[in-house]
Design an enzyme around this catalytic site. Structure first.
Site, PDB file in Angstrom:
ATOM      1  N   LYS A 277       0.824  -1.214   0.000  1.00 20.59           N
ATOM      2  CA  LYS A 277       0.000   0.000   0.000  1.00 20.59           C
ATOM      3  C   LYS A 277       0.863   1.272   0.000  1.00 20.59           C
ATOM      4  O   LYS A 277       2.077   1.205   0.245  1.00 20.59           O
ATOM      5  CB  LYS A 277      -0.940  -0.041   1.210  1.00 20.59           C
ATOM      6  CG  LYS A 277      -1.965  -1.188   1.149  1.00 20.59           C
ATOM      7  CD  LYS A 277      -2.984  -1.085   2.292  1.00 20.59           C
ATOM      8  CE  LYS A 277      -4.003  -2.210   2.228  1.00 20.59           C
ATOM      9  NZ  LYS A 277      -5.050  -2.071   3.273  1.00 20.59           N
TER      10      LYS A 277
ATOM     11  N   TYR B 256     -12.261  -2.363  -4.006  1.00 21.27           N
ATOM     12  CA  TYR B 256     -12.759  -2.540  -2.638  1.00 21.27           C
ATOM     13  C   TYR B 256     -14.295  -2.456  -2.584  1.00 21.27           C
ATOM     14  O   TYR B 256     -14.854  -2.130  -1.529  1.00 21.27           O
ATOM     15  CB  TYR B 256     -12.126  -1.522  -1.689  1.00 21.27           C
ATOM     16  CG  TYR B 256     -10.775  -1.941  -1.131  1.00 21.27           C
ATOM     17  CD1 TYR B 256     -10.629  -3.111  -0.373  1.00 21.27           C
ATOM     18  CD2 TYR B 256      -9.639  -1.166  -1.336  1.00 21.27           C
ATOM     19  CE1 TYR B 256      -9.387  -3.485   0.153  1.00 21.27           C
ATOM     20  CE2 TYR B 256      -8.400  -1.541  -0.802  1.00 21.27           C
ATOM     21  CZ  TYR B 256      -8.291  -2.709  -0.058  1.00 21.27           C
ATOM     22  OH  TYR B 256      -7.074  -3.081   0.471  1.00 21.27           O
TER      23      TYR B 256
ATOM     24  N   ASN C 115      -1.989   0.331   6.679  1.00 23.26           N
ATOM     25  CA  ASN C 115      -1.556  -0.958   7.226  1.00 23.26           C
ATOM     26  C   ASN C 115      -0.689  -1.779   6.259  1.00 23.26           C
ATOM     27  O   ASN C 115      -0.667  -3.002   6.320  1.00 23.26           O
ATOM     28  CB  ASN C 115      -2.737  -1.746   7.783  1.00 23.26           C
ATOM     29  CG  ASN C 115      -3.746  -2.135   6.732  1.00 23.26           C
ATOM     30  OD1 ASN C 115      -3.602  -1.787   5.565  1.00 23.26           O
ATOM     31  ND2 ASN C 115      -4.762  -2.864   7.135  1.00 23.26           N
TER      32      ASN C 115
ATOM     33  N   HIS D 263      -2.152  -5.339   1.421  1.00 23.86           N
ATOM     34  CA  HIS D 263      -3.423  -6.036   1.198  1.00 23.86           C
ATOM     35  C   HIS D 263      -3.089  -7.452   0.756  1.00 23.86           C
ATOM     36  O   HIS D 263      -2.109  -7.659   0.032  1.00 23.86           O
ATOM     37  CB  HIS D 263      -4.244  -5.351   0.095  1.00 23.86           C
ATOM     38  CG  HIS D 263      -5.319  -6.251  -0.469  1.00 23.86           C
ATOM     39  ND1 HIS D 263      -6.562  -6.355   0.098  1.00 23.86           N
ATOM     40  CD2 HIS D 263      -5.300  -7.123  -1.514  1.00 23.86           C
ATOM     41  CE1 HIS D 263      -7.258  -7.260  -0.586  1.00 23.86           C
ATOM     42  NE2 HIS D 263      -6.520  -7.728  -1.570  1.00 23.86           N
TER      43      HIS D 263
ATOM     44  N   GLU E 217      -9.161 -10.902  -8.025  1.00 22.51           N
ATOM     45  CA  GLU E 217      -8.260  -9.760  -7.806  1.00 22.51           C
ATOM     46  C   GLU E 217      -7.066  -9.806  -8.757  1.00 22.51           C
ATOM     47  O   GLU E 217      -6.614  -8.759  -9.239  1.00 22.51           O
ATOM     48  CB  GLU E 217      -7.787  -9.752  -6.348  1.00 22.51           C
ATOM     49  CG  GLU E 217      -8.938  -9.450  -5.395  1.00 22.51           C
ATOM     50  CD  GLU E 217      -8.521  -9.390  -3.932  1.00 22.51           C
ATOM     51  OE1 GLU E 217      -7.336  -9.647  -3.628  1.00 22.51           O
ATOM     52  OE2 GLU E 217      -9.375  -9.060  -3.099  1.00 22.51           O
TER      53      GLU E 217
HETATM   54  P1  ATP Z   1      -6.989  -5.933   3.133  1.00 18.49           P
HETATM   55  O1  ATP Z   1      -8.312  -6.246   2.465  1.00 18.49           O
HETATM   56  O2  ATP Z   1      -6.504  -4.549   2.844  1.00 18.49           O
HETATM   57  O3  ATP Z   1      -5.988  -7.009   2.885  1.00 18.49           O
HETATM   58  P2  ATP Z   1      -7.933  -7.046   5.553  1.00 18.49           P
HETATM   59  O4  ATP Z   1      -8.461  -8.149   4.707  1.00 18.49           O
HETATM   60  O5  ATP Z   1      -7.012  -7.425   6.683  1.00 18.49           O
HETATM   61  O6  ATP Z   1      -7.186  -5.974   4.704  1.00 18.49           O
HETATM   62  P3  ATP Z   1     -10.579  -5.921   5.521  1.00 18.49           P
HETATM   63  O7  ATP Z   1     -11.575  -6.220   6.549  1.00 18.49           O
HETATM   64  O8  ATP Z   1     -10.705  -6.553   4.171  1.00 18.49           O
HETATM   65  O9  ATP Z   1      -9.114  -6.210   6.153  1.00 18.49           O
HETATM   66  O10 ATP Z   1     -10.541  -4.338   5.353  1.00 18.49           O
HETATM   67  C1  ATP Z   1      -9.960  -3.723   4.205  1.00 18.49           C
HETATM   68  C2  ATP Z   1      -9.169  -2.521   4.625  1.00 18.49           C
HETATM   69  O11 ATP Z   1     -10.056  -1.548   5.148  1.00 18.49           O
HETATM   70  C3  ATP Z   1      -8.162  -2.793   5.748  1.00 18.49           C
HETATM   71  O12 ATP Z   1      -6.901  -3.191   5.275  1.00 18.49           O
HETATM   72  C4  ATP Z   1      -8.085  -1.464   6.438  1.00 18.49           C
HETATM   73  O13 ATP Z   1      -7.121  -0.610   5.832  1.00 18.49           O
HETATM   74  C5  ATP Z   1      -9.462  -0.885   6.244  1.00 18.49           C
HETATM   75  N1  ATP Z   1     -10.270  -1.112   7.447  1.00 18.49           N
HETATM   76  C6  ATP Z   1     -10.805  -2.269   7.867  1.00 18.49           C
HETATM   77  N2  ATP Z   1     -11.493  -2.118   9.016  1.00 18.49           N
HETATM   78  C7  ATP Z   1     -11.357  -0.802   9.338  1.00 18.49           C
HETATM   79  C8  ATP Z   1     -11.819  -0.007  10.396  1.00 18.49           C
HETATM   80  N3  ATP Z   1     -12.563  -0.510  11.388  1.00 18.49           N
HETATM   81  N4  ATP Z   1     -11.489   1.297  10.388  1.00 18.49           N
HETATM   82  C9  ATP Z   1     -10.738   1.829   9.400  1.00 18.49           C
HETATM   83  N5  ATP Z   1     -10.266   1.124   8.355  1.00 18.49           N
HETATM   84  C10 ATP Z   1     -10.569  -0.178   8.322  1.00 18.49           C
HETATM   85 MG    MG Z   2      -9.620  -7.794   2.974  1.00 18.96          MG
END
Ligand code: ATP
Ligand code: MG
Length: 137
Positions: free
Chosen positions: A9, A49, A112, A115, A126
């Site tokens: 990211k 997303y 974070n 992804h 994807e």
């Molecule tokens: P990613 O899809 O980016 O790999 P993930 O699968 O661990 O991450 P998801 O639940 O798919 O987490 O959420 C997608 C992204 O949205 C997260 O990586 C994070 O940056 C953001 N996100 C998720 N939950 C929150 C939250 N409660 N507050 C803010 N941002 C969030």
């Molecule tokens: Mg995810």
């Protein structure tokens, strides 16, 4: 061989830890089958997303993902999807296990670092979002 999609990211690209993160994949036995650095458009990020479109953090997530270039990679290997998720650590870096990418390189739940696809089915979708079959080897 299983394939999965990784995105390094904008926060991690800006911190110049792309090489360190790609090394972790290779050191864990995952092969880089394709990789490229790109700037996502707002439309790209919203489409990628789309599953999160109704979530309260969707706007911030899209803003963050277009805030700078990202490095998109197809990883290949045995259990590639699960292996990558294990290397990444928990979504919130404060909860991520020591030694994971997010524990070591991420600042916050928004920024974070990486992804990773969360299922083999989503990985195929994807990967096709970013790469033509001819670009994967
Ligand atoms: P990613 O899809 O980016 O790999 P993930 O699968 O661990 O991450 P998801 O639940 O798919 O987490 O959420 C997608 C992204 O949205 C997260 O990586 C994070 O940056 C953001 N996100 C998720 N939950 C929150 C939250 N409660 N507050 C803010 N941002 C969030
Ligand atoms: Mg995810």
């Amino acid at each position: 061989m299983e394939q999965t999609l990784s995105i390094i990211k904008p926060d991690a690209v800006a911190k110049s830890v792309v090489g360190k993160i790609l090394s972790r994949f290779e050191d864990a036995g995952l092969r880089i089958a394709a990789t490229k650095k790109i700037q996502l458009s707002r439309a790209d990020a919203e489409a990628f997303y789309a599953v999160h479109a109704e979530r309260p953090f969707f706007g911030e997530l899209v803003d963050f993902m277009i805030s700078g270039p990202v490095v998109v990679t197809v990883l290949e290997g045995e259990d590639a999807m699960t292996k990558n998720r294990d290397l990444m650590g928990a979504t919130n870096p404060k909860e991520a296990q020591a030694g994971t990418i997010r524990a070591d390189f991420a600042e916050s739940i928004d920024a974070n670092a990486v992804h990773g696809s969360d299922s083999v089915e989503n990985a195929a979708i994807e990967i096709a979002f970013f790469f033509a079959q001819k670009d994967i080897s």
